[in-house]
Design an enzyme around this catalytic site. Sequence first.
Site, PDB file in Angstrom:
ATOM      1  N   LYS A 143       1.061  -1.306  -0.245  1.00  0.00           N
ATOM      2  CA  LYS A 143      -0.153   0.020   0.344  1.00  0.00           C
ATOM      3  C   LYS A 143       0.582   1.203   0.335  1.00  0.00           C
ATOM      4  O   LYS A 143       0.528   2.427  -0.976  1.00  0.00           O
ATOM      5  CB  LYS A 143      -1.241   0.158   1.240  1.00  0.00           C
ATOM      6  CG  LYS A 143      -1.928   1.285   1.288  1.00  0.00           C
ATOM      7  CD  LYS A 143      -3.476   1.142   2.272  1.00  0.00           C
ATOM      8  CE  LYS A 143      -4.122   0.330   2.657  1.00  0.00           C
ATOM      9  NZ  LYS A 143      -4.763   0.440   2.474  1.00  0.00           N
ATOM     10  N   ARG A 147      -3.073   2.617   8.683  1.00  0.00           N
ATOM     11  CA  ARG A 147      -3.852   1.094   8.191  1.00  0.00           C
ATOM     12  C   ARG A 147      -2.262   0.551   7.733  1.00  0.00           C
ATOM     13  O   ARG A 147      -1.473   0.917   7.661  1.00  0.00           O
ATOM     14  CB  ARG A 147      -3.866   1.806   6.586  1.00  0.00           C
ATOM     15  CG  ARG A 147      -5.130   2.134   6.758  1.00  0.00           C
ATOM     16  CD  ARG A 147      -5.670   1.960   5.098  1.00  0.00           C
ATOM     17  NE  ARG A 147      -6.949   2.182   4.385  1.00  0.00           N
ATOM     18  CZ  ARG A 147      -7.245   3.131   4.755  1.00  0.00           C
ATOM     19  NH1 ARG A 147      -6.909   4.848   4.192  1.00  0.00           N
ATOM     20  NH2 ARG A 147      -8.844   3.862   3.919  1.00  0.00           N
ATOM     21  N   GLY A 207      -8.115  -8.171   5.026  1.00  0.00           N
ATOM     22  CA  GLY A 207      -8.842  -8.488   6.506  1.00  0.00           C
ATOM     23  C   GLY A 207      -8.021  -9.153   6.996  1.00  0.00           C
ATOM     24  O   GLY A 207      -8.595  -8.879   8.140  1.00  0.00           O
ATOM     25  N   MET A 244      -4.896  -7.732   8.358  1.00  0.00           N
ATOM     26  CA  MET A 244      -5.090  -6.737   9.988  1.00  0.00           C
ATOM     27  C   MET A 244      -6.063  -5.603   9.888  1.00  0.00           C
ATOM     28  O   MET A 244      -7.078  -5.376   9.213  1.00  0.00           O
ATOM     29  CB  MET A 244      -3.434  -6.468   9.575  1.00  0.00           C
ATOM     30  CG  MET A 244      -2.158  -7.570   9.865  1.00  0.00           C
ATOM     31  SD  MET A 244      -1.123  -7.019   9.358  1.00  0.00           S
ATOM     32  CE  MET A 244      -0.688  -6.361   7.770  1.00  0.00           C
ATOM     33  N   ARG A 263      -3.336  -1.391  -6.574  1.00  0.00           N
ATOM     34  CA  ARG A 263      -2.580  -2.425  -6.556  1.00  0.00           C
ATOM     35  C   ARG A 263      -2.806  -3.618  -7.543  1.00  0.00           C
ATOM     36  O   ARG A 263      -3.837  -3.036  -8.070  1.00  0.00           O
ATOM     37  CB  ARG A 263      -2.695  -3.497  -5.393  1.00  0.00           C
ATOM     38  CG  ARG A 263      -4.398  -3.576  -4.885  1.00  0.00           C
ATOM     39  CD  ARG A 263      -4.171  -4.413  -3.758  1.00  0.00           C
ATOM     40  NE  ARG A 263      -5.579  -5.114  -3.126  1.00  0.00           N
ATOM     41  CZ  ARG A 263      -6.090  -5.326  -2.538  1.00  0.00           C
ATOM     42  NH1 ARG A 263      -5.250  -4.823  -1.044  1.00  0.00           N
ATOM     43  NH2 ARG A 263      -7.670  -5.441  -2.215  1.00  0.00           N
ATOM     44  N   HIS A 277      -8.794 -43.029  -7.165  1.00  0.00           N
ATOM     45  CA  HIS A 277      -9.619 -43.954  -8.904  1.00  0.00           C
ATOM     46  C   HIS A 277     -10.556 -42.632  -9.603  1.00  0.00           C
ATOM     47  O   HIS A 277     -10.522 -42.394 -10.676  1.00  0.00           O
ATOM     48  CB  HIS A 277     -10.147 -45.020  -9.020  1.00  0.00           C
ATOM     49  CG  HIS A 277     -10.851 -45.462  -9.611  1.00  0.00           C
ATOM     50  ND1 HIS A 277     -12.506 -45.539 -10.248  1.00  0.00           N
ATOM     51  CD2 HIS A 277     -10.269 -46.290 -10.849  1.00  0.00           C
ATOM     52  CE1 HIS A 277     -12.325 -46.254 -12.005  1.00  0.00           C
ATOM     53  NE2 HIS A 277     -11.320 -46.876 -11.973  1.00  0.00           N
ATOM     54  N   SER A 314      10.244 -43.704 -17.364  1.00  0.00           N
ATOM     55  CA  SER A 314       8.902 -42.534 -16.923  1.00  0.00           C
ATOM     56  C   SER A 314       8.807 -43.111 -15.529  1.00  0.00           C
ATOM     57  O   SER A 314       8.106 -43.667 -14.727  1.00  0.00           O
ATOM     58  CB  SER A 314       7.754 -43.416 -17.548  1.00  0.00           C
ATOM     59  OG  SER A 314       6.821 -42.090 -17.848  1.00  0.00           O
ATOM     60  N   THR A 359       4.701 -40.797 -10.501  1.00  0.00           N
ATOM     61  CA  THR A 359       4.659 -39.946  -8.621  1.00  0.00           C
ATOM     62  C   THR A 359       3.787 -40.595  -8.375  1.00  0.00           C
ATOM     63  O   THR A 359       4.152 -39.490  -6.871  1.00  0.00           O
ATOM     64  CB  THR A 359       5.249 -38.317  -9.019  1.00  0.00           C
ATOM     65  OG1 THR A 359       3.884 -38.693 -10.365  1.00  0.00           O
ATOM     66  CG2 THR A 359       6.460 -38.249  -9.911  1.00  0.00           C
ATOM     67  N   ASN A 360       2.342 -40.613  -9.112  1.00  0.00           N
ATOM     68  CA  ASN A 360       1.804 -41.169  -7.156  1.00  0.00           C
ATOM     69  C   ASN A 360       2.012 -42.373  -6.911  1.00  0.00           C
ATOM     70  O   ASN A 360       2.107 -41.974  -5.442  1.00  0.00           O
ATOM     71  CB  ASN A 360       0.399 -41.829  -8.055  1.00  0.00           C
ATOM     72  CG  ASN A 360       0.114 -40.531  -8.971  1.00  0.00           C
ATOM     73  OD1 ASN A 360       0.075 -39.560  -8.905  1.00  0.00           O
ATOM     74  ND2 ASN A 360      -1.316 -41.073  -9.938  1.00  0.00           N
ATOM     75  N   CYS A 399       4.604 -39.572 -15.918  1.00  0.00           N
ATOM     76  CA  CYS A 399       3.027 -39.563 -16.521  1.00  0.00           C
ATOM     77  C   CYS A 399       2.545 -40.143 -15.394  1.00  0.00           C
ATOM     78  O   CYS A 399       1.757 -40.544 -14.988  1.00  0.00           O
ATOM     79  CB  CYS A 399       3.151 -41.333 -17.426  1.00  0.00           C
ATOM     80  SG  CYS A 399       4.132 -42.670 -15.686  1.00  0.00           S
ATOM     81  N   TYR A 417      10.194 -34.356 -20.923  1.00  0.00           N
ATOM     82  CA  TYR A 417       8.699 -34.383 -20.979  1.00  0.00           C
ATOM     83  C   TYR A 417       7.892 -34.692 -19.480  1.00  0.00           C
ATOM     84  O   TYR A 417       8.046 -35.050 -19.225  1.00  0.00           O
ATOM     85  CB  TYR A 417       7.736 -35.049 -21.704  1.00  0.00           C
ATOM     86  CG  TYR A 417       7.976 -36.699 -22.226  1.00  0.00           C
ATOM     87  CD1 TYR A 417       6.672 -37.616 -21.486  1.00  0.00           C
ATOM     88  CD2 TYR A 417       9.058 -37.110 -22.423  1.00  0.00           C
ATOM     89  CE1 TYR A 417       6.761 -38.920 -20.636  1.00  0.00           C
ATOM     90  CE2 TYR A 417       8.895 -39.021 -22.087  1.00  0.00           C
ATOM     91  CZ  TYR A 417       7.928 -39.527 -20.948  1.00  0.00           C
ATOM     92  OH  TYR A 417       7.552 -40.781 -21.198  1.00  0.00           O
TER      93      TYR A 417
END
Lengths: 882, 882
Positions: free
Chosen positions: B28, B98, B107, B109, B348, B464, B772, B775-776, B839, B859
């Site tokens: 601000k 302010r 909101g 502060m 802003r 799933h 590949s 990552t799950n 993947c 990729y």
Amino acid sequence: MATNKRVYFFGDGQAEGKGDQKELLGGKGAGLAEMTQLGIPVPAGFTIVTEVCNEYYESGNTLPDGLRREMSEAMARVEAIFGLRFGDEANPLLVSVRSGARVSMPGMMDTVLNLGLNDRSVEGLAEATGNRCFAFDSYRRFIQMYGDVVLGVESEHFQKSLEEVKHAAGAAQDCDLDAAALESLIPRFKAIVEEHTGKPFPQDPQVQLLTAVSAVFSSWNNQRAKRYRKIHGIPGHWGTAVNVQAMVFGNRGEDCATGVGFTRNPSTGEHAFFGEYMVNAQGEDVVAGIRTPEPVNKIEGPGSLEERFPECYQQLLEIAARLEKNYRDMQDIEFTIQHGKVWMLQTRTGKRTGRAAVRIAVEQCEEGLIEEREAVLRIDPNSLDQLLHPTLDPKAAKTVLAKGLPASPGAASGKIVFHADDAERISKEGTKVLLVRVETSPEDIHGMYAAEGILTARGGMTSHAAVVARGMGTPCVAGCGALRIDLDAKQLHVGGKVFDELSVLTIDGGSGEVIEGDVPRIPADLSGEFGRVMEWADRYRRLKVRTNADTPEDAARAREFGAEGIGLCRTEHMFFGEDRIEAVRRMILAADEAGRREALKDLLPMQRSDFIGIFKAMDGLPVTIRLLDPPLHEFLPQEDSQIEALAQAMGVEFKTLKIKNESLHELNPMLGHRGCRLGITYPEIYEMQARAIAEASCEAAAAGVDVQPEIMVPLINHVKELEPLRAMIVRVLSEVQAEKGVKVDTLIGTMIEFPRACLTADKIAAQADFFSFGTNDLTQTTFGLSRDDAGTFLPEYVDKGIYPIDPFVSIDVDGVGRLVKMAIELGRGVKPGMKIGICGEHGGEPASVSFCHAAALDYVSCSPFRVPVARLSAAHAQLKQG
Amino acid sequence: MATNKRVYFFGDGQAEGKGDQKELLGGKGAGLAEMTQLGIPVPAGFTIVTEVCNEYYESGNTLPDGLRREMSEAMARVEAIFGLRFGDEANPLLVSVRSGARVSMPGMMDTVLNLGLNDRSVEGLAEATGNRCFAFDSYRRFIQMYGDVVLGVESEHFQKSLEEVKHAAGAAQDCDLDAAALESLIPRFKAIVEEHTGKPFPQDPQVQLLTAVSAVFSSWNNQRAKRYRKIHGIPGHWGTAVNVQAMVFGNRGEDCATGVGFTRNPSTGEHAFFGEYMVNAQGEDVVAGIRTPEPVNKIEGPGSLEERFPECYQQLLEIAARLEKNYRDMQDIEFTIQHGKVWMLQTRTGKRTGRAAVRIAVEQCEEGLIEEREAVLRIDPNSLDQLLHPTLDPKAAKTVLAKGLPASPGAASGKIVFHADDAERISKEGTKVLLVRVETSPEDIHGMYAAEGILTARGGMTSHAAVVARGMGTPCVAGCGALRIDLDAKQLHVGGKVFDELSVLTIDGGSGEVIEGDVPRIPADLSGEFGRVMEWADRYRRLKVRTNADTPEDAARAREFGAEGIGLCRTEHMFFGEDRIEAVRRMILAADEAGRREALKDLLPMQRSDFIGIFKAMDGLPVTIRLLDPPLHEFLPQEDSQIEALAQAMGVEFKTLKIKNESLHELNPMLGHRGCRLGITYPEIYEMQARAIAEASCEAAAAGVDVQPEIMVPLINHVKELEPLRAMIVRVLSEVQAEKGVKVDTLIGTMIEFPRACLTADKIAAQADFFSFGTNDLTQTTFGLSRDDAGTFLPEYVDKGIYPIDPFVSIDVDGVGRLVKMAIELGRGVKPGMKIGICGEHGGEPASVSFCHAAALDYVSCSPFRVPVARLSAAHAQLKQG
């Protein structure tokens, strides 16, 4: 590529090779050279070195140039010694051709005896020995072995022909055949060879010799040998040596014999020559079991060699002593007596039971044969299991119904029951029971305690049944897929038979066998020698050994076995007691925190008194207590009838309870809401446990016990999980200690059991006084492999050599081990000298203990019965490090 | 520690600070300084810098020495500009106090307005302005705000008193009160303060100012601010600045007003001044919603500022243009009109919808305001979701029944059904349905395809339901724990209401809301600007973007979205088709290999035709096909009735099938017998798949398609698993290619989805053409965390800040990321330049894409609808790297 010298002669007190040249000469060849040099009578011969085996394969299965000349030179020295000539038609020198790899591969490769005979020299031999029967028997044996080994004609063809002749002659045994009958076999055998190979049986002894040598080299790569090497981790490039040796004959008359023996008793370790022999027989007859052999030592029974060939027996005793002195260990020998003269054919270090290993090591040390360090190294830690548990009497007959995993050692018999409650009830009546389940769960604990043994259809080496059984020292066979349990009919289907409840079965937790009826067992026997060896082992080890124990009884037992503290006390097992499970269930099913706190209040005094008992049993030693770990649903009733009962007890509706029960179900409980995740979402549970530990330690300390509590938070993945829990524990500890006015130093640490904890151990270390690796869960997550479900494919993996060994049995050094090392490095990088141990199942397995030693862990923790194994393994690790 | 200068003056065209000093002045303060320097009318004032906030805390909540003097000096300059004096009783200068942190914390502060009034100066203000009503309204507002913010007296006490006075006066709104009524409030408000604080309301303006400044600093560490910072990752040491600024009043008459606006439309992006304002009101009134504000722009409706204050509107347009030119972005502004003069209070960068972001970026680029690169960077990749899916009309009313996880974006309405079969049947009749399930399984696929949206009670962001829905672009709310589904009664209990089957509900997969009835939606709209931005993004990215697709339709759609190949084609989804599931089940339940091969024969042509379709859709692009991954029990019927039907179809007994079915059950299926473990134990399955791929690629290639198949073996842990499977695939490929006489280059690679694979990637690389990352599963195993079960505690973890974000949503860089990097390093160490991709579900998440870029992956692959997000994220990653 090869050394220049390919053939090593031995004979008449002189040998070109030495006993320590096993790599070059193979085990057998080295032993023959060594014995020859010791002046022990060994038939002369020569060894073709292992490197020739590689040359043979590299050149497309041909023998290298020049080998033939070297063989001829060596053969000439053999001929000179015996005054006979190989290939001589009048009085031929016969030879054996035997394989001999660097390590023994029993029965894997091939042997040809009596080589050098043909249609003419057999007549010469008959004349020279005056024993036509012997000559033709030798020739027919030769054709059969050569046909099998060199020409690939299956032995059964010869065997069938032999049976026909015996039948025609009315002979019961081979040796009942007369010379004529034996002679009549020769054309039949030769015809068989010609029929199957399209060529006549070779008459030229030189051809016989070279093809036999080639065949032995070829046998290095036969299927069973390759498979054996794969299983035992023997590299293919080692190759085998070939030993060509003058024949001596144990089958040339009643003053001849052949036998095998041990310089000490391989079962008991007793210092006495032990073995068996057969009069007028060739070595293979002993193995084939054609006749029953007689004992060597007269103590063992009548007809002994000691009585029948007293001079030979004395000679053998002297040889045995000389061999032990030379090799400084018990020897397994083969010998032949030819016309009253002893000839040694083989010597090697003898295999022995755990019991024998301990006694032999201690006595050899006392005799000054070996040093204390070596005595310790002589004992295979795994073999100690046999000493600590009853084992099946090896002489007893048994009908094996099926084979499962050898999950907890020891043998047990009992009446089978299918429910934990039944096990408890019936055993209280004084009846021994075996608990048979598809798989066990924590709900079955009371039944498992009551049972003599546990048998499950599902689950691996670290399944619930296996882990708990090992902890209790109860024999267990797990994951026996052949079982089919019909709970409705209360019947067990196995091995094509049906067993009703209370039928008697026996299990052998050391082999995994499930056996019909009650098989006699030999009780455990902790001899004085055992204590000596353990004492010695303790002198040499750096690694501490703790135990996993959840009760004062287990703790006390483990202490007797030498445990130096508790590395893992699982508090959840305390939650299953009859007096507490109801409060636990009220806690889990409470609608809110207030309700949970109410139920926890009832649990607090019970937990406190559990801990006091354990602290007392472990006076002066550290006790690591793990806060609640399993998912809450493990504590809930599974069957509708039980839920109904609980609903009534709690005054809630069945349906409400059923729904709540179901809502706690998890698809992958192993990866679910458990461990510190419970501590985060229900802080009041861990708070109660921290308070119980704090109160118990203050109370025990006030009573004069030296208390060394270590509180362990399970399943930490992220330092931010540990942060608030540690803060809570610290607060509770100081509150309680202020209340009681007693100060007890208490460590707060964490288990490292998920890969993420290993990868971020530096951060976690900031909040932990110690680490303890939970390698079961770490293995499960590193491999993505559920130990409970792996039974459907893991055995095949090990069988096919994809995994060298079940990673739940021995730590996987490349994967799990790498994470462990990373975590140690990261943790100690931040906190030098941080106390780090392991409390997974691997803590009692020799190779894993060795890894832990090398990884600079402070301690391993294992089930009470594995404590001696771990102590000895730790000593081995240190001693082998040098 | 602090800079010397603590107070920065601004006003009348001059400012000591600059717009780029946000760290020092807060957002601000920097905006006010910048606007002042641009010559935009801003009420004079000064900013106390953020560093003072730290000083304040370090010195135990006291303002530093010397600050008061600096404030007085700055205040004097303000007074000089306005010709008024702070604290003057006759005509006081009033100020606002302010907060203003480096980044906006809306909101969080506190603010105090009208500061400087007291019992005497309020009379002076009344006289000077000739507006007694305004003066006393200002004073009572001040007491209320000061009381709340500085003294901690809850606002509701004042509010209650105000309501009483309004009631007594018969006033409907605050502004209906006359001066006398407002005046009567003052003693009441002062009494409230004294009652709650024990002290009178402070009359000294200097005291008021210093305590207000302190209060704003204190508010930096109030609970909600700390919480907000934790969630948004804002460090506590940043601190807040405090802005003290001369008051201007929008509530001093009918020629006064206050408003907020945007320099472009934040919903649509249209280039027009957009906002709302209120005549004769103070800023807080707009926020409080006491009256309904009017639009700024006359297009938006009647009573606009454009019509009522045409000159001011022109001024604002000019200011807006100047601000955009200066900031080069759309601005969010606050303004006040005092007696016809515009004052700016804040500027802003404005928040905007994805739609608006795209249009604004493109138009600003066309206008020459920003460059192409910057236009690309301006768009938050996550916001693209809004463009690709229908969204709820923000103006529509809605009754939210519950909130679940926003599992797949987009809004959907439909009649609820509880079974996949019902979904399919009813949707075929032309009725739109929502499929409501406790959780979905692969068996539900046909119903999921048929449904407009999917709602589940259990399961996380990568359950799933979530994964499949995202793949299909179907809206999905998952893991909505508040649902109770009564399958017997066909009723859904939620939000205290009961919904029968076929009741209409709406779900918002972007927010997770479950809403009653049919809520209007705005359709997806892929504008030309979207295409432009994507084109630009593609110019700057290095990382390729592929898609996860299992059907030719999905593949084609993904291609439209810009996918450059298929990174994951899951063959198991093909197994569930109506025409094949029976053959699949026969295969699974066959007694032996021969039986399995028989059933596989029936599957082969179907798989082949699936692959041909996909190869055609992806002509010229690589297609990675993963061999069968899930455990076999996923394909089996679960209910007795289905088992019965299957038993009849197969001609076997129900009991046999039931037992076989149960024997396949797993405790932790995630860690069970799946992936390459199936390939090892049932090689014939993978062999059929390899053959189907080989035949399909030959056939498609023969038809002129540019086929680039990549066969991917899942779940590899150990190179020895891959070795025999690769050999088999190579053999099948060459067999088929020889048969067909067509040569198709085919890569054979593996997924890396368990920690052990990462740790031994150098060894695995020897047998793999590409890696590949899945990552799950890698996240599940690294954390020991089941994505299906994490719902019970993971939200709490994220909420408490233990995990900064759900690791299934954004890749965990410290743990999982470390393993990924290790694997890349090990793999490429052995095979430089090896093709490596990802993947898992992370492939479409911006932060994860950024990680993948930095880790030098080739990729990412994600569901079709995430492809644009990934393309843009990849461009961001490259551009931010510089």
